[in-house]
Write a protein that holds these residues in place. Structure first.
Motif, PDB file in Angstrom:
ATOM      1  N   ALA A 541       0.858  -1.183   0.000  1.00  0.00           N
ATOM      2  CA  ALA A 541       0.000   0.000   0.000  1.00  0.00           C
ATOM      3  C   ALA A 541       0.892   1.229   0.000  1.00  0.00           C
ATOM      4  O   ALA A 541       1.972   1.228   0.595  1.00  0.00           O
ATOM      5  CB  ALA A 541      -0.929   0.008   1.207  1.00  0.00           C
ATOM      6  N   THR A 542       0.425   2.287  -0.633  1.00  0.00           N
ATOM      7  CA  THR A 542       1.215   3.512  -0.775  1.00  0.00           C
ATOM      8  C   THR A 542       0.439   4.694  -0.217  1.00  0.00           C
ATOM      9  O   THR A 542      -0.785   4.766  -0.346  1.00  0.00           O
ATOM     10  CB  THR A 542       1.554   3.762  -2.255  1.00  0.00           C
ATOM     11  OG1 THR A 542       2.365   2.691  -2.741  1.00  0.00           O
ATOM     12  CG2 THR A 542       2.313   5.062  -2.430  1.00  0.00           C
ATOM     13  N   ILE A 543       1.167   5.629   0.391  1.00  0.00           N
ATOM     14  CA  ILE A 543       0.543   6.849   0.894  1.00  0.00           C
ATOM     15  C   ILE A 543       1.282   8.041   0.279  1.00  0.00           C
ATOM     16  O   ILE A 543       2.512   8.056   0.203  1.00  0.00           O
ATOM     17  CB  ILE A 543       0.565   6.909   2.432  1.00  0.00           C
ATOM     18  CG1 ILE A 543      -0.236   8.107   2.945  1.00  0.00           C
ATOM     19  CG2 ILE A 543       1.986   6.909   2.992  1.00  0.00           C
ATOM     20  CD1 ILE A 543      -0.501   8.063   4.440  1.00  0.00           C
ATOM     21  N   THR A 544       0.529   9.010  -0.203  1.00  0.00           N
ATOM     22  CA  THR A 544       1.099  10.206  -0.822  1.00  0.00           C
ATOM     23  C   THR A 544       0.848  11.421   0.061  1.00  0.00           C
ATOM     24  O   THR A 544       0.113  11.353   1.055  1.00  0.00           O
ATOM     25  CB  THR A 544       0.482  10.456  -2.210  1.00  0.00           C
ATOM     26  OG1 THR A 544      -0.893  10.843  -2.046  1.00  0.00           O
ATOM     27  CG2 THR A 544       0.567   9.212  -3.076  1.00  0.00           C
ATOM     28  N   GLY A 545       1.423  12.546  -0.347  1.00  0.00           N
ATOM     29  CA  GLY A 545       1.210  13.776   0.408  1.00  0.00           C
ATOM     30  C   GLY A 545      -0.247  14.179   0.458  1.00  0.00           C
ATOM     31  O   GLY A 545      -0.714  14.756   1.450  1.00  0.00           O
ATOM     32  N   GLN A 546      -0.999  13.865  -0.591  1.00  0.00           N
ATOM     33  CA  GLN A 546      -2.421  14.207  -0.606  1.00  0.00           C
ATOM     34  C   GLN A 546      -3.236  13.382   0.375  1.00  0.00           C
ATOM     35  O   GLN A 546      -4.342  13.776   0.743  1.00  0.00           O
ATOM     36  CB  GLN A 546      -2.982  14.022  -2.027  1.00  0.00           C
ATOM     37  CG  GLN A 546      -2.471  15.020  -3.038  1.00  0.00           C
ATOM     38  CD  GLN A 546      -3.084  14.830  -4.400  1.00  0.00           C
ATOM     39  OE1 GLN A 546      -3.524  13.728  -4.745  1.00  0.00           O
ATOM     40  NE2 GLN A 546      -3.136  15.893  -5.197  1.00  0.00           N
ATOM     41  N   ASP A 547      -2.707  12.242   0.779  1.00  0.00           N
ATOM     42  CA  ASP A 547      -3.426  11.369   1.708  1.00  0.00           C
ATOM     43  C   ASP A 547      -3.269  11.789   3.166  1.00  0.00           C
ATOM     44  O   ASP A 547      -3.940  11.243   4.042  1.00  0.00           O
ATOM     45  CB  ASP A 547      -2.929   9.924   1.563  1.00  0.00           C
ATOM     46  CG  ASP A 547      -3.187   9.369   0.172  1.00  0.00           C
ATOM     47  OD1 ASP A 547      -4.245   9.679  -0.399  1.00  0.00           O
ATOM     48  OD2 ASP A 547      -2.316   8.624  -0.339  1.00  0.00           O
ATOM     49  N   VAL A 548      -2.385  12.729   3.424  1.00  0.00           N
ATOM     50  CA  VAL A 548      -2.140  13.174   4.794  1.00  0.00           C
ATOM     51  C   VAL A 548      -3.206  14.199   5.190  1.00  0.00           C
ATOM     52  O   VAL A 548      -3.400  15.208   4.496  1.00  0.00           O
ATOM     53  CB  VAL A 548      -0.741  13.794   4.946  1.00  0.00           C
ATOM     54  CG1 VAL A 548      -0.509  14.273   6.376  1.00  0.00           C
ATOM     55  CG2 VAL A 548       0.328  12.789   4.529  1.00  0.00           C
TER      56      VAL A 548
END
Length: 623
Positions: A541-548
């Motif tokens: 799974a990946t988390i980006t800056g937009q997900d914060v």
């Protein structure tokens, strides 16, 4: 704590070897005197007990315990000086007497640098470093039960809460520069004992020993709020502003979920390995063990089988395998167990695994459940010799769940945790009937079902966006990055039916890169083995800056509850990264989620624990 942002890395605290910590001297009951050297000691009595076993058509054990809530009262007992037992071999028969040496003043050796009972070395950095004194007798400790000193004297050594308790401090993870090491790898942990031990200390009017605090167990004792997994395990990532420390930090949660619970499972063979030594007489320890046996046996289904092995000076099969549709036989056998004598833990586990081996040859799934205070003073008492017994069977589909009882006289947290870790199981602690009732209601069913084995996480951080990171907790679960996909190694268990989380603190680059909002912050990989086929499965799974989340209030309430639990644990263990903090900030965060989690029993309990600890906690500054 603005100074923290200027620190690139902190030195990881090094800790003495586990082997040097986990040996514990345990006094036997005065009514079971040691036999002359070379002669067997008398077996513990098998008379009746006042405890009531479960029966068909009555309320469940969890309901019966809940109806009589309240801590069990501690019992004062006279304690003989610890003997120095000779090493013996594991039993070849169902029942074996262990030769006892002549009584002497020296206990088993522990790590150098501290004195144990009657001059014997004791554990370094534990609550229970004892020294000999001229008087003996029970002591009324502040806010706690009457405690009989194990080694003479009228006061506990070093002003400790309890005379002989053994813990291990595994250090505190540092911040790591992502451009130097972008990978963070650790084995999962579904244990809950550390959080329950905190409750025992506060209940008795003490602040918990910092060495007894494991952050991940505080976090994972609470609900995580994840949706049920579609496969054996599920992987989840979320993040928001870090509520503690510098305001530019981000808190990221890596979550692992289990499938929805089901009553449809394969039959298993249970082996209860029960410590019936003299130390199990104190604080109704054996009584609590009996309650757990009753409750677990009530959850058996047709096709299940169960047996009871006991160990003290002798090891024996107290009850051979009984069918699951006759749980009263198991309860009746447990009712007759009586404490007395030394603690031959190695032989007890060996005999338990011998029974397990017979079941595995029949291609049955086997679950061992060890109920003990963790002491060992007969035969091979060090952890490595005992763990060799566990390691041989752990790779053959037998799991070992350890359940600790007692603490006020002596308790070995170190050994109980490592036994479960190496035995592919989880470690729990029960302080009283209330804790036993909750365990039976919330966790005991997980003993029967194993969804995944050797689960581990690897997080890869993007060094173009993440400046540095810190894993909060899991210090004793570290895995070499290159070993992540080596399926021949032993990793961690999530607790069968328990969702677990890991928290990271992140510091991003300032100013951020132009595309930081769209860029990947981190990619998490979850890998585990099927318990039966040993085939690996891996998710990512990946988390980006937009997900914060832009505001802390926009994060999931369970995220904020986990953050509060982690900071609570960090303060209690006197972490460098929580220095100069206080519990008021933890309470403020919990108060902010009351409208969302206020009806949740776990939330209310956590808040009550923080309030109780605030009466004893003193802020500290290390820098």
């Amino acid at each position: 704590m603005n100074s923290l942002s200027r620190i690139r890395t902190a030195a990881l605290v090094t800790i003495p070897s586990l082997v040097a910590v986990a040996t514990l001297a345990c006094g036997g009951s005065a009514e079971h005197a040691a036999a002359p050297a070379g002669q067997p000691a008398a077996a513990p009595a098998a008379s009746g007990s006042s405890a009531s076993p479960g029966s068909a058509g009555t309320a469940s054990t969890a309901q019966r315990i809940a109806a009589t809530r309240g801590s069990t009262s501690a019992t004062s007992r006279s304690v003989s000086p610890a003997s120095a037992p000779a090493a013996t071999t594991a039993p070849a028969a169902v029942s074996q007497s262990v030769p006892q040496p002549a009584s002497g003043p020296t206990g088993p050796a522990g790590p150098a640098g501290a004195q144990g009972p009657a001059g014997a070395p004791g554990p370094q950095g534990s609550q229970g470093m004892a020294s000999a004194a001229s008087q003996a007798g029970p002591v009324q400790q502040r806010g706690g039960p009457i405690i009989p000193p194990e080694s003479g004297g009228t006061d506990n050594p070093n002003d400790g809460a309890y005379p002989l308790t053994y813990y291990e401090h595994y250090g505190v993870n540092p911040f790591i520069d992502a451009d130097e090491d972008p990978l963070s790898t650790f084995a999962l942990d579904g244990d809950t004992a550390s959080y329950e031990i905190l409750k025992q200390y506060l209940r008795d009017g003490y602040l918990v020993d910092p060495d007894a605090v494991r952050v991940e167990e505080y976090v994972n004792s609470l609900p995580q709020g994840y949706p049920a997994a579609d496969t054996a395990l599920g992987l989840h990532l979320d993040a928001g502003p870090a509520p503690f420390g510098d305001e530019d930090y981000i808190l990221m949660r890596v979550g692992v979920s289990n499938p929805a619970p089901t009553d449809d499972r394969d039959p298993v063979s249970l082996v209860f390995v029960v410590d019936v030594s003299g130390s199990m007489e104190a604080d109704n320890r054996l009584g609590l063990a009996k309650e757990v046996i009753y409750g677990i046996s009530e959850q058996m289904i047709p096709g299940d089988r169960a047996a009871i092995v006991t160990y003290a000076n002798q090891v024996r099969v107290a009850r051979d395998f009984t069918k699951g549709d006759d749980a009263r036989d198991i309860a009746s056998t447990a009712k007759r167990l009586r404490p007395g004598g030394g603690t031959y833990a190695e032989a007890g586990l060996t005999l338990g695994y011998d029974l397990a081996s017979d079941e595995m040859r029949r291609e049955r799934k086997v679950r061992l459940v060890l109920l003990s205070d963790g002491v060992a003073n007969v035969g091979n008492t060090g952890p490595e010799s005992i763990l060799r017994v566990v390691d041989d069977y752990a790779q053959r589909n037998a799991t070992l769940t350890t359940i600790g009882v007692g603490i006020t006289g002596n308790y070995n947290d170190v050994l109980m945790e490592v036994l479960a870790n190496r035995g592919n199981g989880t470690y729990h602690y029960l302080a009283n009937r209330d804790a036993a009732a909750r365990f039976l209601e919330e966790s005991a069913a997980g003993i029967f079902t194993e969804t995944a084995r050797d689960a581990r996480i690897q997080v890869e951080f993007n060094p173009d966006v993440v400046r540095k990171y810190r894993l909060i907790g899991y210090e004793n679960r570290a895995v070499a990055d290159e070993d992540f996909r080596d399926d021949t190694l032993d990793f961690g268990e999530v607790g069968f039916a328990r969702d677990v989380s890991a928290l990271y603190e992140l510091r991003l680059f300032d100013p951020p890169a132009a595309d930081a909002a769209d860029a990947t912050l981190a990619t998490a990989y979850l890998r585990w083995l099927d318990p039966q086929t040993r085939e690996p499965t891996e998710l990512s799974a990946t988390i980006t800056g937009q997900d914060v989340a832009g505001e802390l209030s926009a994060t999931d309430p369970y995220f904020r509850q986990a953050a509060a639990a982690a900071e609570f644990a960090e303060l209690l263990r006197e972490s460098f990264w929580a220095q100069c903090g206080d519990l008021d900030a933890v309470l403020n965060l919990l108060d902010a989620v009351e409208s969302e989690l206020g009806e949740n029993r776990s939330y209310l309990e956590l808040r009550d624990l923080v309030v109780s600890a605030d009466g004893y906690f003193e802020p500290y500054c290390k820098n």
